[in-house]
Design a protein around this motif. Structure first.
Motif, PDB file in Angstrom:
ATOM      1  N   LEU A   1      39.119  69.830  35.424  1.00 57.06           N
ATOM      2  CA  LEU A   1      38.522  69.367  36.677  1.00 57.06           C
ATOM      3  C   LEU A   1      36.836  69.581  36.343  1.00 57.06           C
ATOM      4  N   TYR A   2      36.386  70.597  36.207  1.00 60.54           N
ATOM      5  CA  TYR A   2      34.776  71.036  36.200  1.00 60.54           C
ATOM      6  C   TYR A   2      34.294  70.054  35.135  1.00 60.54           C
ATOM      7  N   ASN A   3      34.935  69.857  34.030  1.00 58.27           N
ATOM      8  CA  ASN A   3      34.501  68.719  33.053  1.00 58.27           C
ATOM      9  C   ASN A   3      34.354  67.592  33.724  1.00 58.27           C
ATOM     10  N   LYS A   4      35.230  67.044  34.416  1.00 59.90           N
ATOM     11  CA  LYS A   4      35.009  65.705  35.151  1.00 59.90           C
ATOM     12  C   LYS A   4      34.074  65.724  36.149  1.00 59.90           C
ATOM     13  N   LEU A   5      33.809  66.928  36.734  1.00 59.45           N
ATOM     14  CA  LEU A   5      32.935  66.855  37.862  1.00 59.45           C
ATOM     15  C   LEU A   5      31.460  66.931  37.295  1.00 59.45           C
ATOM     16  N   GLY A   6      31.245  67.357  36.091  1.00 56.22           N
ATOM     17  CA  GLY A   6      29.952  67.553  35.277  1.00 56.22           C
ATOM     18  C   GLY A   6      29.656  69.025  35.499  1.00 56.22           C
ATOM     19  N   TRP A   7      30.437  69.984  35.896  1.00 57.20           N
ATOM     20  CA  TRP A   7      29.935  71.112  36.092  1.00 57.20           C
ATOM     21  C   TRP A   7      30.009  72.225  35.178  1.00 57.20           C
TER      22      TRP A   7
ATOM     23  N   THR B   1      27.118  74.645  33.844  1.00 54.83           N
ATOM     24  CA  THR B   1      26.333  75.254  34.924  1.00 54.83           C
ATOM     25  C   THR B   1      27.127  76.403  35.252  1.00 54.83           C
TER      26      THR B   1
ATOM     27  N   ARG C   1      27.968  76.699  38.546  1.00 54.22           N
ATOM     28  CA  ARG C   1      28.909  76.354  39.446  1.00 54.22           C
ATOM     29  C   ARG C   1      30.218  76.913  39.282  1.00 54.22           C
ATOM     30  N   PRO C   2      30.778  76.686  38.207  1.00 54.31           N
ATOM     31  CA  PRO C   2      32.385  77.383  38.099  1.00 54.31           C
ATOM     32  C   PRO C   2      32.269  78.687  38.241  1.00 54.31           C
TER      33      PRO C   2
ATOM     34  N   TYR D   1      32.567  78.298  30.153  1.00 58.78           N
ATOM     35  CA  TYR D   1      31.728  77.366  30.960  1.00 58.78           C
ATOM     36  C   TYR D   1      30.371  77.235  30.464  1.00 58.78           C
TER      37      TYR D   1
END
Lengths: 306, 297
Positions: free
Chosen positions: A156-162, A165, A167-168, A244
């Motif tokens: 999911l974070y990969n999809k969001l471009g996170w 960063t 953020r995760p 991450y």
């Protein structure tokens, strides 16, 4: 029976003291037994404590040795090399790593304290249909191993471009702050007398004001406890940053330390390795010694009263 | 429901909302997603392919999967009873009103505060077969030539178990609190009935603190599938996969080989195993865990 006994007492027997019916040697005395067992207990606990401390002592000792001395078995280096510390911390950009770690730790900690206390207030103080069921679900998630959710979260974070960063590592803390913290705080809030809420209500406080101005200040020790737990958890976290973070410039201290581990098996610079590791542990150790009471209280609340 | 009651309920839901959202976004949703992903072949780069239960079949035929399961299980089968018993033992000793108890409690708890990479590095050095402090002490005090620990297939797991014993302080503190809550009347009554030291321990202390033992046991079972940092940093699963802990194997599959589907299947298998074992323990608990304040038939 009695007559018989009396009859048998001859004048000669009378001279012998009758106070001790059964002969009792001194070492079977109650007093001695008590002290003896306490002494044994103390000795065993002491030996155990020495065993527990040995690795720490070895760490401190090694971190102050000169390179040659690391190959010799001795506890006290000839001349303590405090210069190992700056050397170890500049060989890799540890200044940056520590800054990154502090940022993540404090951002996540704030989120955990704020959101866990709010949720715990809801569970402890406000009545609503379905609350008990939700609380049971909360307890069930305490037992859920993180690995099941790890991969979808990454995707999911990969999809969001996170990915790559912070953020995760930070954002989830603002959504309830973990079942453990909520549970601990709820247990603590339950010990605050309900009359205080009523008094606040009479004074015109709404639910939010009661939470913010009454419960939070009263629960300061419990809040400090979860803040400390959260600090330790985030500061020491390894798997999260490992998954991450990709860029050197974003690494945490735990990730940076890992580069020293490669030389742990061989003959690499053990003194630098230990100096860097000790520096990474130091904030946790200091915090622990400063706030032990809170710590132990927190564990007791969740472990025994649970 | 009264107007006030409704207001309170709405406030309650609002306060709980962050956690409910978190539950959906970070727990429930990913769990379902994980189950779906576990039935695919997915390497992130290419779109997922549907495999049904093939990943699970593949796991059953994967020697490394069985190896990692064996490593994890044998580790917990040895380390759990040892840490539970030793933690209780030390707690009982400390409860004998020994001097400086607070200081000792702090010392024993210290290892539980520090964790992660720094500790793994520290232990790598302790276990170093040539200059490590452990082997040196073994030699100087007992004249025993220590094994090569982390470099030996036989000794690498015992090394991890020694490390886990170092962390008994966490469980010990909970035991200690439990021991201090045993009412003294119970001991006095037992004394009147002629119970000795051991009998008091067996028939008063153990039943009274059984919920605490239970808590530590359940947490320990769940924790054994979470060993990661130490194995990743200290051995990378070696030598010859002798310390390939389950989570490490899962991590390798997901982030080294990018087999997201297979790794998800591994996660679900682990979840299933922990659930079954935990449920068995909970089932058995009615036979050996005593709860004060719960009416028994």
């Amino acid at each position: 029976m009695m007559g018989e006994g009396v009859a048998r007492l001859s004048p000669a027997d009378k001279r012998r003291p009758l106070a001790r019916p059964r002969a009792r040697t001194w070492w079977r005395g109650k007093r001695f037994q008590e002290y003896f067992w306490r002494g044994v207990a103390l000795l065993v606990v002491l030996l155990g404590a020495i065993a527990v401390l040995t690795p720490f002592m070895w760490m401190v000792s090694t971190s102050l040795k000169s390179h040659m001395e690391t190959y010799v078995f001795k506890w006290i280096p000839a001349k303590p090399m405090f210069s190992n510390f700056p050397k170890a911390l500049t060989a890799l950009p540890f200044g940056r790593f520590f800054r990154n770690t502090s940022f993540i730790t404090f951002a996540a900690m704030t989120g955990e304290v704020l959101s866990a206390s709010a949720v715990a207030y809801g569970f402890a103080r406000l009545r609503a249909p379905g609350r008990e069921v939700l609380f049971l679900i909360l307890l069930a998630t305490l037992m859920l191993p993180g690995q099941v959710t790890m991969i979808p979260m990454y995707l999911l974070y990969n999809k969001l471009g996170w990915v790559n960063t912070y953020r995760p590592l930070i954002v989830p803390a603002y959504f309830g702050g973990g079942a453990f913290s909520i549970f601990l705080l709820r247990q603590f809030f339950m010990t605050i007398p309900l009359e205080m809420d009523d008094a606040a209500k009479i004074d015109g406080c709404g639910f939010f004001q009661t939470y913010w101005r009454l419960i939070l200040p009263l629960a300061r020790p419990a809040l400090a406890t979860i803040a400390i737990f959260s600090f330790m958890g985030n500061w020491n976290d390894f798997m999260g940053p490992l998954i991450y973070l990709n860029d050197w410039s974003k690494f945490t201290a735990a990730l940076g330390l890992q580069f020293y581990s490669g030389s742990a098996q061989g003959s690499g610079n053990m003194e630098l390795m230990m100096a860097a590791s000790l520096s990474a542990l130091l904030p946790c150790l200091i915090l622990f010694f400063a706030a032990q009471r809170l710590f132990i209280q927190g564990i007791v609340i969740t472990g025994v009263k649970g | 429901m009264s107007r006030l009651g409704r207001k309170e309920a709405i406030a309650c839901y609002l306060f709980i909302l962050p956690w409910v959202l978190g539950l959906i976004i970070f727990t429930a949703g990913p769990m379902i997603a994980s189950l779906v992903i576990s039935m695919t072949r997915w390497s992130i780069m290419s779109p997922p392919q549907w495999l049904w239960f093939n990943n699970y079949v593949q796991a059953a035929e994967d020697p490394l999967f069985w190896q990692s399961l064996k490593v994890t299980m044998s580790y917990s089968a040895l380390s759990l009873p040892l840490t539970l018993a030793l933690g209780l033992f030390v707690a009982v000793l400390m409860n004998q009103k020994i001097p400086a108890m607070n200081l000792f409690r702090t010392i024993y708890y210290m290892p539980s505060v520090v964790s992660g990479v720094a500790v793994a590095i520290l232990w790598t050095l302790v276990f170093n077969s040539q200059w490590g402090v452990l082997n040196t002490i073994l030699w100087q005090v007992f004249r025993v030539k220590g094994p090569t620990w982390l470099l030996s297939e036989t000794w690498v797991l015992p090394a991890f178990i020694v490390m886990s014993i170092w962390g008994i302080g966490g469980g010990m503190i909970v035991y200690l609190a439990g021991l201090q809550s045993v009412p003294t009347e119970l001991y006095e009554a037992a004394q009147l009935d002629g119970a000795g030291r051991m009998q008091k321990f067996r028939y008063v202390t153990i039943p009274w603190i059984s919920p605490v033992i239970f808590f530590n046991l359940v947490m320990g079972i769940i924790g054994s599938f979470q060993v990661f940092t130490s194995s990743y940093v200290m051995t990378q699963g070696g030598p010859n996969n002798a310390s390939l802990f389950y989570l490490l194997y899962l991590y390798n599959n997901a982030w080294k080989y990018f087999k997201m589907g297979y790794a998800s299947a591994l996660a679900w298998i682990a979840f299933g195993i922990t659930m079954v074992v935990t449920l068995l323990v909970i089932r058995s608990s009615s036979a050996w865990v005593y709860y004060e304040g719960v009416r028994r038939r």
